[in-house]
Design a protein around this motif. Structure first.
Motif, PDB file in Angstrom:
ATOM      1  N   ASN A  67       7.772  19.424  -1.419  1.00  0.00           N
ATOM      2  CA  ASN A  67       6.821  18.443  -1.946  1.00  0.00           C
ATOM      3  C   ASN A  67       7.167  18.023  -3.378  1.00  0.00           C
ATOM      4  OD1 ASN A  67       5.186  18.548   0.410  1.00  0.00           O
ATOM      5  ND2 ASN A  67       4.329  20.491  -0.325  1.00  0.00           N
ATOM      6  N   GLY A  68       8.449  17.807  -3.629  1.00  0.00           N
ATOM      7  CA  GLY A  68       8.862  17.364  -4.946  1.00  0.00           C
ATOM      8  C   GLY A  68      10.366  17.260  -5.031  1.00  0.00           C
ATOM      9  N   PHE A  69      10.836  16.565  -6.059  1.00  0.00           N
ATOM     10  CA  PHE A  69      12.269  16.355  -6.282  1.00  0.00           C
ATOM     11  C   PHE A  69      12.521  16.526  -7.770  1.00  0.00           C
ATOM     12  CE2 PHE A  69      16.165  13.912  -6.888  1.00  0.00           C
ATOM     13  CZ  PHE A  69      16.912  14.235  -5.757  1.00  0.00           C
ATOM     14  N   LEU A  70      13.506  17.366  -8.126  1.00  0.00           N
ATOM     15  CA  LEU A  70      13.813  17.678  -9.517  1.00  0.00           C
ATOM     16  C   LEU A  70      14.941  16.787 -10.022  1.00  0.00           C
ATOM     17  CD1 LEU A  70      13.662  19.402 -12.093  1.00  0.00           C
ATOM     18  CD2 LEU A  70      15.107  21.105 -10.942  1.00  0.00           C
ATOM     19  N   MET A 121       0.830  -1.203   0.000  1.00  0.00           N
ATOM     20  CA  MET A 121       0.000   0.000   0.000  1.00  0.00           C
ATOM     21  C   MET A 121       0.866   1.255   0.000  1.00  0.00           C
ATOM     22  SD  MET A 121      -3.125  -1.066   2.556  1.00  0.00           S
ATOM     23  CE  MET A 121      -4.013   0.443   2.228  1.00  0.00           C
ATOM     24  N   LYS A 122       1.976   1.238   0.751  1.00  0.00           N
ATOM     25  CA  LYS A 122       2.868   2.389   0.769  1.00  0.00           C
ATOM     26  C   LYS A 122       3.472   2.612  -0.620  1.00  0.00           C
ATOM     27  CE  LYS A 122       4.256   2.324   5.644  1.00  0.00           C
ATOM     28  NZ  LYS A 122       5.381   2.113   6.595  1.00  0.00           N
ATOM     29  N   PHE A 123       3.885   1.516  -1.244  1.00  0.00           N
ATOM     30  CA  PHE A 123       4.488   1.663  -2.563  1.00  0.00           C
ATOM     31  C   PHE A 123       3.447   2.079  -3.586  1.00  0.00           C
ATOM     32  CE2 PHE A 123       6.192  -0.068  -6.584  1.00  0.00           C
ATOM     33  CZ  PHE A 123       7.257   0.813  -6.685  1.00  0.00           C
ATOM     34  N   ALA A 124       2.217   1.591  -3.450  1.00  0.00           N
ATOM     35  CA  ALA A 124       1.156   2.017  -4.360  1.00  0.00           C
ATOM     36  C   ALA A 124       0.932   3.517  -4.248  1.00  0.00           C
ATOM     37  CB  ALA A 124      -0.139   1.256  -4.049  1.00  0.00           C
ATOM     38  N   LEU A 125       1.049   4.061  -3.012  1.00  0.00           N
ATOM     39  CA  LEU A 125       0.920   5.499  -2.833  1.00  0.00           C
ATOM     40  C   LEU A 125       2.055   6.237  -3.540  1.00  0.00           C
ATOM     41  CD1 LEU A 125      -0.346   7.997  -1.551  1.00  0.00           C
ATOM     42  CD2 LEU A 125       0.987   7.535   0.514  1.00  0.00           C
ATOM     43  N   ALA A 126       3.298   5.732  -3.372  1.00  0.00           N
ATOM     44  CA  ALA A 126       4.426   6.366  -4.062  1.00  0.00           C
ATOM     45  C   ALA A 126       4.256   6.277  -5.562  1.00  0.00           C
ATOM     46  CB  ALA A 126       5.741   5.701  -3.635  1.00  0.00           C
ATOM     47  N   THR A 130      11.066   8.199  -7.078  1.00  0.00           N
ATOM     48  CA  THR A 130       9.712   8.328  -6.522  1.00  0.00           C
ATOM     49  C   THR A 130       9.502   7.329  -5.405  1.00  0.00           C
ATOM     50  OG1 THR A 130       8.873   9.065  -8.664  1.00  0.00           O
ATOM     51  CG2 THR A 130       7.250   8.296  -7.078  1.00  0.00           C
ATOM     52  N   PHE A 131       9.960   6.111  -5.638  1.00  0.00           N
ATOM     53  CA  PHE A 131       9.846   5.073  -4.607  1.00  0.00           C
ATOM     54  C   PHE A 131      10.634   5.465  -3.367  1.00  0.00           C
ATOM     55  CE2 PHE A 131      11.314   0.730  -3.138  1.00  0.00           C
ATOM     56  CZ  PHE A 131      10.131   0.438  -2.474  1.00  0.00           C
ATOM     57  N   GLY A 132      11.807   6.088  -3.581  1.00  0.00           N
ATOM     58  CA  GLY A 132      12.640   6.452  -2.444  1.00  0.00           C
ATOM     59  C   GLY A 132      12.120   7.649  -1.676  1.00  0.00           C
ATOM     60  N   SER A 133      11.584   8.624  -2.381  1.00  0.00           N
ATOM     61  CA  SER A 133      11.209   9.873  -1.726  1.00  0.00           C
ATOM     62  C   SER A 133       9.754   9.943  -1.318  1.00  0.00           C
ATOM     63  CB  SER A 133      11.496  11.047  -2.664  1.00  0.00           C
ATOM     64  OG  SER A 133      10.691  10.954  -3.834  1.00  0.00           O
ATOM     65  N   ALA A 134       8.914   9.096  -1.914  1.00  0.00           N
ATOM     66  CA  ALA A 134       7.464   9.158  -1.689  1.00  0.00           C
ATOM     67  C   ALA A 134       6.940  10.555  -2.004  1.00  0.00           C
ATOM     68  CB  ALA A 134       7.099   8.735  -0.268  1.00  0.00           C
ATOM     69  N   MET A 135       7.505  11.162  -3.049  1.00  0.00           N
ATOM     70  CA  MET A 135       7.030  12.469  -3.498  1.00  0.00           C
ATOM     71  C   MET A 135       7.182  12.540  -5.014  1.00  0.00           C
ATOM     72  SD  MET A 135      10.122  15.073  -2.381  1.00  0.00           S
ATOM     73  CE  MET A 135       9.953  14.678  -0.643  1.00  0.00           C
ATOM     74  N   PRO A 136       6.468  13.443  -5.677  1.00  0.00           N
ATOM     75  CA  PRO A 136       6.576  13.543  -7.142  1.00  0.00           C
ATOM     76  C   PRO A 136       7.989  13.893  -7.579  1.00  0.00           C
ATOM     77  CG  PRO A 136       4.665  14.767  -6.327  1.00  0.00           C
ATOM     78  CD  PRO A 136       5.472  14.392  -5.127  1.00  0.00           C
TER      79      PRO A 136
END
Length: 508
Positions: free
Chosen positions: A114-117, A11-16, A150-156
């Motif tokens: 709330n994001g990573f470039l 579920m956590k990964f589905a959210l990411a 995305t998987f690592g940061s849980a953010m866009p």
């Protein structure tokens, strides 16, 4: 307990995963309502500084010509230069204002944590290296990196390619001398050619027109791949390049891809339509160094809906370390355009100078407007970067901090080959995250020179490139690039560090 734990992880990964697919929109999203797109930050609706209205009295697309322009080529025929600029001014824009505003909104969210470039691509594009496969492979590796991050940061993760315009390169010396013969330095295909002949090294203004047409083709390819089904997240295994299957890191990536498949099945079971546009299309933007100002000026257009000026050669532009003079032409040009901007900063920049640069490029302190791209080397970063962050925090400036860990780690081997060491790049990234942990600030992204091809230009990493094997596939026209395996390995290392910051379990 084990079954429940596995469900929680899924579920956590589905959210990411949902974060990866909801940062959508290479093409303009004018057909989507705000409700469909979710809440937007209103960062790009007012005019940028000196761009429209009363503030435009001291700026126009040509005002840079009144300033000193460093790193500019000298053209021997002004009439020929003007003819090339006139031709470009009649060409269609390469990107559009709606796309630029979408990127600006995403970067504003990243400024708030709330994001990573992710910025990646060639050191310099070349005319004779252009082909669909090269564009596709680099695009694919960037997508693979973005999914890992995305998987690592849980953010866009905001995906920006150094593509469709990254032709010009600054040079330490205006001339190159070989065997007593002096010719103008090679400055990239948009200016002259690499061959050491007087004809090839002549600065030809119509190279800008050829660069425009190649950029248009590159953007067409990227749009097709990002919106035409190639980026379908359920086809992750089909994206895998040969290096993924051959390396240990690749086997970890296959396990990771299995988790994506598992999460997709979980979403389908919950009634989520994974065949919709959100799962088959992705955002992808372009950027390059704002160096050759006649080219940038010629492609600057006034948006008919807002009255603002945009440089339509790319979604985002950055000013380099060698051209960021406060009284220089490059800051003068960029301060008036509505595009998101970046600026390269090394250990040579003092906190006071940085604040003056920020005030010049983003005087209204608009979130998402300015990205600080830091390039120092690990040791100098630990020494100098805290003071820069402290100054920005003290003045309340809104910037996005990202790391360029490659440029500060370039060296020549004993045989004279320019290269970069993967472990040094990793060390600088580690220092970047350590300093942000210390300062309580957001490590907002990474900027790397890389390619999807299996080149041997940087040493180290699991790909096993050594100084002795550099000559095997050393193809760069300029600086050495990470190959696909090294770029993906770097993404895993960043993802693991970001998972520590977010309290998520390690990638296994």
């Amino acid at each position: 307990f084990k079954y429940t734990h596995q469900i929680n992880l899924t579920m956590k990964f589905a959210l990411a995963l949902s974060l990866f697919v909801t940062a959508q929109g290479f093409s303009p999203r004018g057909t989507m309502s705000n409700t469909q797109r979710g809440p937007q930050l209103n960062v790009a609706t007012s005019a940028p500084p000196s761009a429209t209205g009363a503030a435009s009295a001291d700026w126009d697309p040509e005002s840079w010509t009144n300033m000193v322009a460093n790193q500019m080529p000298v053209y021997d025929d002004p009439e020929e230069l003007q003819a090339a600029v006139n031709k470009l001014e009649r060409c269609s824009p390469l990107v559009f204002a709606g796309e630029v505003r979408t990127l600006h909104e995403n970067l504003a969210k990243a400024c708030q944590g709330n994001g990573f470039l992710l910025m990646g691509g060639d050191c310099a594009e070349a005319f004779n290296e252009f082909n669909v496969d090269h564009v596709r492979d680099t695009f694919r590796v960037i997508l693979q990196m973005a999914l890992v991050l995305t998987f690592g940061s849980a953010m866009p993760v905001i995906k920006v390619g150094r593509m469709a315009g990254q032709f010009a390169k600054p040079r330490s010396d205006p001339d190159e001398v070989r065997d007593g013969v002096s010719l103008p330095s090679y400055r990239g295909d948009i200016i002259n050619k690499e061959e050491f002949t007087a004809e090839a090294r002549r600065n030809d203004p119509f190279n800008m027109v050829e660069a425009y047409h190649q950029s248009a083709q590159t953007l067409n390819i990227l749009r097709a791949f990002s919106t035409g089904g190639y980026a379908d997240i359920s086809r992750l295994h089909a994206w895998n390049l040969d290096f993924v299957e051959k390396s240990d890191e690749g086997s970890r990536y296959r396990k990771f891809a299995d988790k994506v498949d598992e999460s997709l099945r979980f979403m389908k079971a919950c009634g989520v339509d994974t065949g919709g546009a959100a799962f088959t299309k992705t955002d992808f933007f372009t950027a390059h160094e704002c160096l050759l100002l006649p080219y940038e000026q010629a492609l600057t257009r006034k948006d008919s809906t807002t009255g603002r000026w945009y440089d339509c050669s790319a979604h985002m532009l950055w000013v380099g370390e060698r051209t960021r003079q406060l009284d220089g032409a490059h800051l003068e040009f960029t301060r008036g355009i509505g595009n998101p901007l970046g600026v390269k900063i090394s250990d040579k920049c003092s906190p006071e100078e940085l604040i003056r640069i920020v005030d010049t490029m983003n005087p209204e302190n608009i979130p998402g407007r300015l990205t600080i791209i830091v390039r120092m080397g690990a040791e100098k970063m630990r020494k100098n970067m805290p003071g820069l962050i402290r100054a920005v925090q003290r003045e309340g400036k809104s910037v996005l901090w990202i790391s360029d860990p490659v440029h500060g780690n370039t060296y020549k081997t004993e045989s004279g080959i320019k290269t970069r060491n993967f472990e040094k790049i990793r060390d600088e990234l580690r220092a970047f995250f350590d300093v942000h942990d210390e300062m309580g600030s957001h490590p907002g992204g990474v900027h790397i020179e890389m390619t999807g091809e299996d080149v041997t230009e940087c040493t180290g990493g699991l790909s096993g490139v050594t100084e002795a094997s550099l000559v095997d596939r050393y193809h760069t026209y300029c600086d050495p690039r990470l190959n696909g395996a090294q770029a993906l390995e770097l993404a895993f290392l960043i993802a693991e560090r970001m998972r520590v910051r977010t309290g998520l379990p390690p990638i296994e």
